[in-house]
Scaffold this motif. Structure first.
Motif, PDB file in Angstrom:
ATOM      1  N   ASN A   1       0.832  -1.201   0.000  1.00 43.16           N
ATOM      2  CA  ASN A   1       0.000   0.000   0.000  1.00 43.16           C
ATOM      3  C   ASN A   1       0.867   1.251   0.000  1.00 43.16           C
ATOM      4  OD1 ASN A   1      -2.305   1.452  -0.081  1.00 43.16           O
ATOM      5  ND2 ASN A   1      -2.746   1.320   2.106  1.00 43.16           N
ATOM      6  N   GLY A   2       1.962   1.161  -0.756  1.00 40.70           N
ATOM      7  CA  GLY A   2       2.809   2.332  -0.924  1.00 40.70           C
ATOM      8  C   GLY A   2       3.700   2.615   0.275  1.00 40.70           C
TER       9      GLY A   2
ATOM     10  N   SER B   1       3.584   5.227   1.835  1.00 39.16           N
ATOM     11  CA  SER B   1       2.721   5.842   2.850  1.00 39.16           C
ATOM     12  C   SER B   1       2.531   4.843   3.983  1.00 39.16           C
ATOM     13  CB  SER B   1       1.352   6.173   2.243  1.00 39.16           C
ATOM     14  OG  SER B   1       1.504   6.990   1.123  1.00 39.16           O
TER      15      SER B   1
ATOM     16  N   ASN C   1       5.997   3.848   5.846  1.00 39.67           N
ATOM     17  CA  ASN C   1       6.393   4.837   6.850  1.00 39.67           C
ATOM     18  C   ASN C   1       5.562   4.697   8.119  1.00 39.67           C
ATOM     19  OD1 ASN C   1       8.355   5.981   5.237  1.00 39.67           O
ATOM     20  ND2 ASN C   1       6.976   7.495   4.340  1.00 39.67           N
TER      21      ASN C   1
ATOM     22  N   HIS D   1       6.800  13.638   4.172  1.00 42.92           N
ATOM     23  CA  HIS D   1       5.522  13.176   3.641  1.00 42.92           C
ATOM     24  C   HIS D   1       4.514  12.996   4.782  1.00 42.92           C
ATOM     25  CE1 HIS D   1       2.735  10.147   1.817  1.00 42.92           C
ATOM     26  NE2 HIS D   1       2.877  10.961   0.793  1.00 42.92           N
TER      27      HIS D   1
ATOM     28  N   SER E   1       2.590  10.813   5.642  1.00 45.30           N
ATOM     29  CA  SER E   1       2.511   9.508   6.312  1.00 45.30           C
ATOM     30  C   SER E   1       3.292   9.501   7.626  1.00 45.30           C
ATOM     31  CB  SER E   1       3.029   8.411   5.380  1.00 45.30           C
ATOM     32  OG  SER E   1       4.268   8.773   4.812  1.00 45.30           O
TER      33      SER E   1
ATOM     34  N   THR F   1      13.880  12.714   4.994  1.00 42.77           N
ATOM     35  CA  THR F   1      13.550  12.299   3.631  1.00 42.77           C
ATOM     36  C   THR F   1      14.784  12.399   2.740  1.00 42.77           C
ATOM     37  OG1 THR F   1      11.378  13.264   3.982  1.00 42.77           O
ATOM     38  CG2 THR F   1      11.966  12.716   1.720  1.00 42.77           C
TER      39      THR F   1
ATOM     40  N   ALA G   1      11.625   7.167  -0.508  1.00 46.87           N
ATOM     41  CA  ALA G   1      10.540   6.872  -1.453  1.00 46.87           C
ATOM     42  C   ALA G   1      11.010   7.041  -2.896  1.00 46.87           C
ATOM     43  CB  ALA G   1       9.353   7.787  -1.173  1.00 46.87           C
TER      44      ALA G   1
ATOM     45  N   SER H   1       9.661   3.592  -2.281  1.00 42.40           N
ATOM     46  CA  SER H   1       8.528   3.318  -3.163  1.00 42.40           C
ATOM     47  C   SER H   1       9.107   2.632  -4.383  1.00 42.40           C
ATOM     48  CB  SER H   1       7.843   4.612  -3.584  1.00 42.40           C
ATOM     49  OG  SER H   1       7.180   5.199  -2.503  1.00 42.40           O
TER      50      SER H   1
ATOM     51  N   HIS I   1       7.794   1.266  -6.619  1.00 42.27           N
ATOM     52  CA  HIS I   1       7.039   1.638  -7.832  1.00 42.27           C
ATOM     53  C   HIS I   1       7.443   2.997  -8.381  1.00 42.27           C
ATOM     54  CE1 HIS I   1       4.134   4.604  -5.990  1.00 42.27           C
ATOM     55  NE2 HIS I   1       4.544   3.996  -4.902  1.00 42.27           N
ATOM     56  N   LYS I   2       8.108   3.815  -7.576  1.00 40.89           N
ATOM     57  CA  LYS I   2       8.461   5.141  -8.078  1.00 40.89           C
ATOM     58  C   LYS I   2       9.750   5.116  -8.907  1.00 40.89           C
ATOM     59  CE  LYS I   2       6.691   7.967  -4.196  1.00 40.89           C
ATOM     60  NZ  LYS I   2       5.303   8.176  -4.575  1.00 40.89           N
TER      61      LYS I   2
HETATM   62  C1  LIG Z   1       8.941  11.522   0.410  1.00 44.14           C
HETATM   63  C2  LIG Z   1       7.750  10.632   0.197  1.00 44.14           C
HETATM   64  N1  LIG Z   1       7.533   9.637   1.045  1.00 44.14           N
HETATM   65  C3  LIG Z   1       6.476   8.809   0.894  1.00 44.14           C
HETATM   66  C4  LIG Z   1       5.600   8.959  -0.137  1.00 44.14           C
HETATM   67  C5  LIG Z   1       4.446   8.033  -0.269  1.00 44.14           C
HETATM   68  O1  LIG Z   1       4.759   7.025  -1.147  1.00 44.14           O
HETATM   69  P1  LIG Z   1       3.647   6.129  -1.849  1.00 44.14           P
HETATM   70  O2  LIG Z   1       3.078   6.933  -2.942  1.00 44.14           O
HETATM   71  O3  LIG Z   1       4.443   4.947  -2.324  1.00 44.14           O
HETATM   72  O4  LIG Z   1       2.639   5.749  -0.822  1.00 44.14           O
HETATM   73  C6  LIG Z   1       5.786  10.001  -1.058  1.00 44.14           C
HETATM   74  C7  LIG Z   1       4.852  10.180  -2.171  1.00 44.14           C
HETATM   75  O5  LIG Z   1       4.932  11.033  -2.972  1.00 44.14           O
HETATM   76  C8  LIG Z   1       6.895  10.851  -0.878  1.00 44.14           C
HETATM   77  O6  LIG Z   1       7.113  11.873  -1.703  1.00 44.14           O
END
Ligand SMILES: Cc1ncc(COP(=O)(O)O)c(C=O)c1O
Length: 914
Positions: free
Chosen positions: A372-373, A375, A378, A399, A401, A457, A489, A562, A564-565
Motif C-alpha cells: 500500500n505504498g 505511505s 512509513n 511526507h 505519512s 527524507t 521513497a 517506493s 514503484h516510483k
Molecule cells: C517523500 C515521500 N515519502 C512517501 C511517499 C508516499 O509514497 P507512496 O506513494 O508509495 O505511498 C511520497 C509520495 O509522494 C513521498 O514523496
C-alpha cells in the motif's frame, strides 16, 4: 575529437551505455563521410581507435569484428567499413546480438551465417535465453585470449538457462574500468597473476579510476575482488588461485567471493557455478510460484470470484475487462495463502524467500514487502519503533505519512526545518547543524533519553540528497542508540549507482558498520575525543565534525522506498528495509505494525512485481540507472544549449538548489564549465547536500507559466506527464524507463512552446510584453515567504521541556473529534486578524496540506501565526487537503484548550527568536 579522449565529459562517464552508443554513431558518421568523399580514412581510423580501448571491455562486437573493421580501413574499403560499422551499431542499438548469431559474423552482410565462426550456443534453442557477459581477469598473454574464449564457448549446453560470453582483461585497472563501463556483466572471475596497470595508456581510463576515487592498484586477487564489489555489489565474483587456496578460503574477507576455485582446470565447474549464481538472482520465488499456480486447474470455493476469470470471460457485459488485461491476470489471482502461495502477513514460504532476496539486493538485513505504498511503510516503521511519549526529530516537510504515523503511535514530533528555497516556493533539506542543535537542546533539558529517532527524507521530492553517513555518525556521537528512519521513497534506484549508493541509508549503514569493525576507528575516535576535551561547549560540538565511539554504537537504520516510483513494481509496491542490530527487541512490534496496516487481502500481482523489480535491478539495474542519469544530463544539456528554450526555461543546477554553505567542496553543477570527475566525487563524498541528477526542476515562471498551468499544458497538449509543481516550476524526473526519444520529444515541445511565446510577444506589441513581464515578475519575484513551523499550543505540549518544541500531535488530532470544541473561521474573516493580534491563539484542529508545495503548513495542535495566514492567503492552488474554503479553517476553541491546559499543566513555551 582529440580533446574528447583527453578529458571526457562528465555526462558520458556517469553513464556509459548512451555514451557508447554515441561513439558508435560517430564511427558510422565517419565511415559515411569517408565513403562519400566528405571525410577520409584518417577520420574513420581516429574514431575507431578511440572506441577500440573501451570496446575491449565488452564481449560484443569482440576482437574478430573489431579486427575486421581495422582491416577494411587498412584495405581502403570505405563501403565495407561503413556497412560493417552500421551493422554492429544496429546490433548494439537493438541489442539483437544477444540472441542473433549472425550479428557476430564478419561476413553476414548477405545474411548467410557461418556457424563455425559464431559463438556456439546462439540460436540453438527456440526459447529466448537471457544473455550476460563474464569478466575474466587473468595474467595469461592476450594472444591466448581468443582460444580461451573458444574453450569457454564449448562449455555451453542446450540445457543452460542463460548464455554468457567471456570478456578478458589483464590488469587491475582494466578490470576496474570494465566493471564501470560494462553493464552486461553478470559475473567476474579473478585469476591470480594479473598486472597492475592497463596495457593502454589512455587518459580516459585514468579519469575513470579517478571518478571512483580509486587511487591504488594491487596485484592481490582479494583486493581486486573487494574493489569490484564496491562498484558492483550485485556481481558474483569467483577467485581462482593456483597457490594458497586454503589460506585464501579461510580469510574472512574472502566472503566477497561467491566461490573460490583451485586452478583453472575446473572450467566446467566454474561455468556451472556462474550459471547458478545468475540463476540465484534470476529466481523470483513468489512470481515463479504464482506463474505455476496460474497454470494449475484449480476450483475456487472461497472469496474473490474474479480469480480464474470465469465470471469475466463468460459475461457479455464485462468481457472487455478480461480482453484488456488478458487471462493471466485472473488465473494469477487468488485469496489463498496455501497451495504454492504464501501469506504476506506471516510469510514463511516464497514471500519470505523473495523478501530475503530483496534484502540481499539492497544491502539490508531484512525487508518487508508492502502493498500500500511507502505511505504505509512509513506508518508501519513509525508505529513499530515509537511508543507514546517518545520524541522523534523529524523534518516538518516530510511526507504526511510520517505525521500520521505519529498520530497513530502517540510519539511526539520535534519538528526541524529544512532550509527554504523561497524563490521557488520549496524547501530543501534539514541542515545537520539544526539536527545537532535539537539533540543538544534535549540533552541540556536532560531529555536525551526520550528521543528515539531521527526521521528524514532522502532524497527530497526535489532531489536534495543528505550526507547520510555524516548525519548518522554525528548524531550517534551525541546519542549512540538513535534509530534512523530514512524515507527514500524516490531514491530506491540509487543502490545501483556506485556514485549514489554511499548516500543511501543502506549504503551508509554498511559503510558505518565496516568502519565500526576496523581497528583503526577506535584510534581515530580516541584522538577525536582528546581533541574535543572533557567538556566541549555546545558551540564546539556544533562546529566540529563529530565522530561516534565505534564501541558504543547500536546501528539501527531503516529505509523505506517506493519501489514503484523508481523500479519496475506495480503502483503501490513498496519496501521497508531494515538494518538494525537490535531488531529482535522490536520484532514483535513490527508484526503488530504489519497486522495493523497490511490488508488481509494483499494483491498478488503487487507482491510478484516487487519480486520481479528486485530481479531486474540485480541483473541489469546498473545499466538502467546509468541510463536514467544520462537521460537527465541530456535534458539538462539540451535545455541549456538551445538558445530559444534557454531564453524562457532553465533547469536548476546544484548551485541553485543547494546553497553554497552546504557545498563546501566548491562544486557548482554537473555540467558546468570546468567541472571534472574529481570535483563531482569530492562533492558526493563531502558536501552536506548533493543534488540527485535525475530530478530536474524546470523553471517555467520565466516563461510566464505557473507550475500547475504548465503541467497542464504539457499533459493536455503534448501527452507529457511531469512530477510535482511549485509556484514557478515543474519537476521532471528521469527513470529507468526513459529513452533518448523521450528527451527528444520533451525538447521539441519546449522549443515549440518557446517559439509560440516569441511569436505572441512579437505580434502582441508593447502591451503583450508588459503583461508577460508582469506575470513573470509575479511568479518569480512576488513569491510568498514560506511559513516555518511555529509551535504547539501549550495544551498540546505534553511534558515538553524548556528548549524544545515537541508536541503531542495525537491529542491535537483527536481534539478535532469533539465537534463542540471546534470552530471554523474563513480565511478572509477579519476575526482571524483580530485574533492574531489580540488572542486568543488560533490553534489548528487539522493537518492543512496544500498541493503544491505538499508539506503541512498546519498540523493539529499547532498555533497559527501571521506567516501561515499570509502564505495561505497568497496561495493560488486548488488542492488543499484538510481545508474547505467554504467552511474555513478548523480550529480548536479556546474553551476546549483551557480544559486541556488543566489536564496537561504544560510548561509555557514560546520558541526563542532565531
Ligand atoms: C517523500 C515521500 N515519502 C512517501 C511517499 C508516499 O509514497 P507512496 O506513494 O508509495 O505511498 C511520497 C509520495 O509522494 C513521498 O514523496
Amino acid at each position: 575529437m582529440a580533446q574528447h579522449a583527453q578529458e571526457r565529459r562528465i555526462d558520458q562517464f556517469f553513464s556509459g551505455p548512451g555514451a557508447r552508443a554515441d561513439e558508435w554513431r560517430g564511427l558510422v558518421e565517419a565511415a559515411k563521410a569517408w565513403s562519400t568523399g566528405v571525410g577520409d580514412r584518417g577520420g574513420f581510423e581516429e574514431q575507431l581507435s578511440q572506441l577500440s580501448i573501451t570496446e575491449e571491455y565488452h564481449a560484443y562486437p569482440g576482437p574478430r569484428l573489431m579486427a575486421a573493421l581495422r582491416e577494411r580501413a587498412e584495405a581502403g574499403d570505405a563501403a565495407g567499413a561503413r556497412s560493417l560499422a552500421m551493422r554492429i551499431t544496429h546490433a548494439l542499438q537493438t541489442r539483437s546480438f544477444r540472441q542473433h548469431a549472425g550479428d557476430w559474423d564478419v561476413h553476414a552482410e548477405t545474411d548467410t551465417e557461418a556457424p563455425d565462426l559464431l559463438p556456439p550456443g546462439f540460436g540453438e534453442t527456440n526459447t529466448r535465453r537471457p544473455y550476460f557477459e563474464t569478466l575474466i581477469v587473468t595474467g595469461v598473454p592476450a594472444t591466448t585470449w581468443p582460444s580461451l574464449a573458444a574453450d569457454w564457448r564449448k562449455l555451453r549446453r542446450p540445457l543452460d538457462s542463460f548464455i554468457h560470453e567471456p570478456v578478458f582483461v589483464g590488469s587491475f585497472e582494466d578490470a576496474f574500468c570494465a566493471a564501470m563501463l560494462n553493464p552486461d556483466l553478470g559475473a567476474v572471475i579473478v585469476n591470480e597473476g594479473f598486472a597492475l596497470r592497463s596495457r593502454h595508456d589512455a587518459p580516459v581510463l585514468r579519469a575513470l579510476m579517478t571518478s571512483m576515487d580509486q587511487k591504488e592498484t594491487s596485484d592481490s586477487a582479494l583486493t581486486l575482488a573487494k574493489t569490484l564489489k564496491r562498484i558492483r555489489p550485485e556481481l558474483d565474483i569467483y577467485l581462482v588461485s593456483n597457490r594458497n587456496v586454503e589460506e585464501l578460503a579461510g580469510n574472512p574477507e574472502a566472503n566477497v567471493a561467491r566461490r573460490i576455485f583451485y586452478s583453472v582446470e575446473e572450467l566446467l565447474e566454474l561455468h556451472l557455478a556462474i550459471l547458478e549464481g545468475v540463476q540465484d538472482r534470476y529466481e523470483t520465488p513468489f512470481f515463479d510460484n504464482l506463474k505455476k499456480y496460474a497454470q494449475r486447474p484449480i476450483g475456487t470455493f472461497h472469496a474473490l470470484p474474479i480469480a480464474r476469470g470465469k465470471s469475466v470471460f463468460r459475461s457479455d457485459w464485462i468481457r472487455d475487462m478480461g480482453e484488456f488485461y488478458g487471462p493471466n491476470l485472473f488465473l494469477a489471482e487468488s485469496s489463498a495463502t496455501t497451495g504454492g502461495l504464501d501469506s504476506l502477513l506471516e510469510p514463511t514460504g516464497n514471500i519470505k524467500k523473495a523478501q530475503d532476496n530483496a534484502a540481499r539486493a539492497f544491502g539490508a538485513d531484512r525487508v518487508f514487502f508492502v502493498t500500500n505504498g511507502t505511505s504505509t511503510s512509513n506508518k508501519m516503521a513509525v508505529q513499530a519503533l515509537l511508543a507514546p511519549g517518545d520524541i522523534v526529530i523529524v523534518d516538518r516537510n516530510c511526507h504526511k505519512s510520517h505525521h500520521y504515523g505519529m498520530v497513530l503511535s502517540g510519539a511526539q514530533p520535534l519538528y526541524v526545518e529544512a532550509f527554504p528555497m523561497t524563490e521557488y516556493s520549496m524547501y530543501g533539506a534539514v541542515p545537520l547543524r539544526t539536527i545537532k542543535q535539537a539533540l543538544l537542546n534535549l540533552k541540556a533539558d536532560n531529555r536525551l533519553d526520550r528521543v528515539k529517532m531521527i526521521d528524514l527524507t532522502n532524497c527530497t521530492f526535489d532531489g536534495h540528497i543528505y550526507n547520510t553517513r555524516r548525519v548518522m555518525e554525528e548524531c550517534l556521537a551525541i546519542k549512540p542508540d538513535l534509530i534512523f528512519l530514512w524515507d527514500e521513497a524516490w531514491f530506491g534506484f540509487a543502490r545501483f549507482s556506485p556514485f549514489l549508493r554511499p548516500r543511501t541509508a543502506m549504503g551508509a549503514a554498511n559503510d558505518i558498520e565496516a568502519w565500526m569493525h576496523d581497528p583503526k576507528s577506535i584510534e581515530a575516535y580516541e584522538k577525536h575525543r582528546a581533541s574535543l576535551g572533557d567538556n566541549p561547549s555546545e558551540e564546539t560540538l556544533l562546529n566540529t565534525r563529530l565522530l561516534p565511539d565505534p564501541r558504543q554504537i547500536r546501528l539501527r537504520v531503516y529505509q523505506t522506498n517506493s519501489t514503484h516510483k523508481s523500479m519496475s513494481a506495480i503502483r503501490q509496491g513498496s519496501m521497508l528495509l531494515v538494518k538494525d542490530v537490535d531488531f529482535h527487541t522490536v520484532e514483535a512490534q513490527f508484526k503488530e505494525a504489519v497486522f495493523t496496516h497490511a490488508s488481509t487481502s494483499p494483491n498478488q500481482q503487487l507482491i510478484a512485481s516487487l519480486d520481479v523489480a528486485r530481479r531486474q535491478m540485480e541483473l541489469e539495474g546498473y545499466g538502467l540507472v546509468a541510463n536514467a542519469i544520462e537521460i537527465a544530463f541530456a535534458i539538462r544539456k539540451a535545455v541549456a544549449a538551445n538558445p530559444l528554450i534557454s531564453k524562457y526555461f532553465s533547469v536548476l543546477g546544484a548551485d541553485k538548489m543547494v546553497p553554497a554553505a552546504f557545498r563546501k567542496s566548491g562544486f557548482s553543477d554537473y555540467l558546468n564549465e570546468g567541472i571534472n570527475w574529481g570535483q563531482v566525487l569530492h562533492s558526493l563524498k563531502e558536501d552536506e547536500f548533493c543534488l540527485d541528477p535525475t530530478r530536474l526542476t524546470l523553471v517555467c515562471g520565466t516563461a510566464a507559466f505557473d507550475g500547475t498551468q504548465f503541467k497542464g499544458i504539457l499533459a493536455n497538449r503534448y501527452g507529457i506527464q511531469v512530477n510535482k509543481t511549485s509556484r514557478n516550476s515543474v519537476l521532471i524526473q528521469s527513470n529507468i524507463n526513459n529513452t533518448r526519444s523521450d528527451v527528444a520529444h520533451l525538447i521539441r515541445v519546449l522549443a515549440e512552446i518557446s517559439s509560440e511565446i516569441e511569436r505572441d510577444l512579437a505580434q502582441g506589441g508593447a502591451n503583450a510584453i508588459k503583461a508577460f513581464d508582469a506575470r513573470v515578475k509575479s511568479l518569480m519575484t512576488d513569491v510568498p515567504d514560506l511559513p516555518n513551523f511555529s509551535h504547539f499550543h501549550d495544551g498540546f505540549r505534553g511534558d515538553a521541556g524548556e528548549r524544545t518544541n515537541e508536541g503531542d500531535i495525537r491529542s491535537g488530532f483527536f481534539a478535532a473529534y469533539d465537534a463542540a470544541g471546534c470552530e471554523y473561521l474563513r480565511l478572509n474573516d477579519p476575526e482571524i486578524d483580530r485574533r492574531l493580534k489580540n488572542g486568543p491563539d488560533l490553534v489548528s484542529a487539522s493537518f492543512v496540506i496544500p498541493y503544491p508545495p505538499g508539506f503541512p503548513i498546519m498540523v493539529p495542535g499547532q498555533v497559527i501565526t501571521q506567516e501561515t495566514i499570509d502564505f495561505m492567503r497568497k496561495l493560488d492552488v486548488k488542492e488543499i487537503h484538510g481545508y474547505n474554503a467554504v467552511q474555513g479553517l478548523k480550529l480548536v476553541r479556546h474553551e476546549a484548550l483551557a480544559k486541556l491546559g488543566d489536564r496537561h499543566a504544560p510548561a509555557s513555551f514560546r520558541p526563542a527568536a532565531e
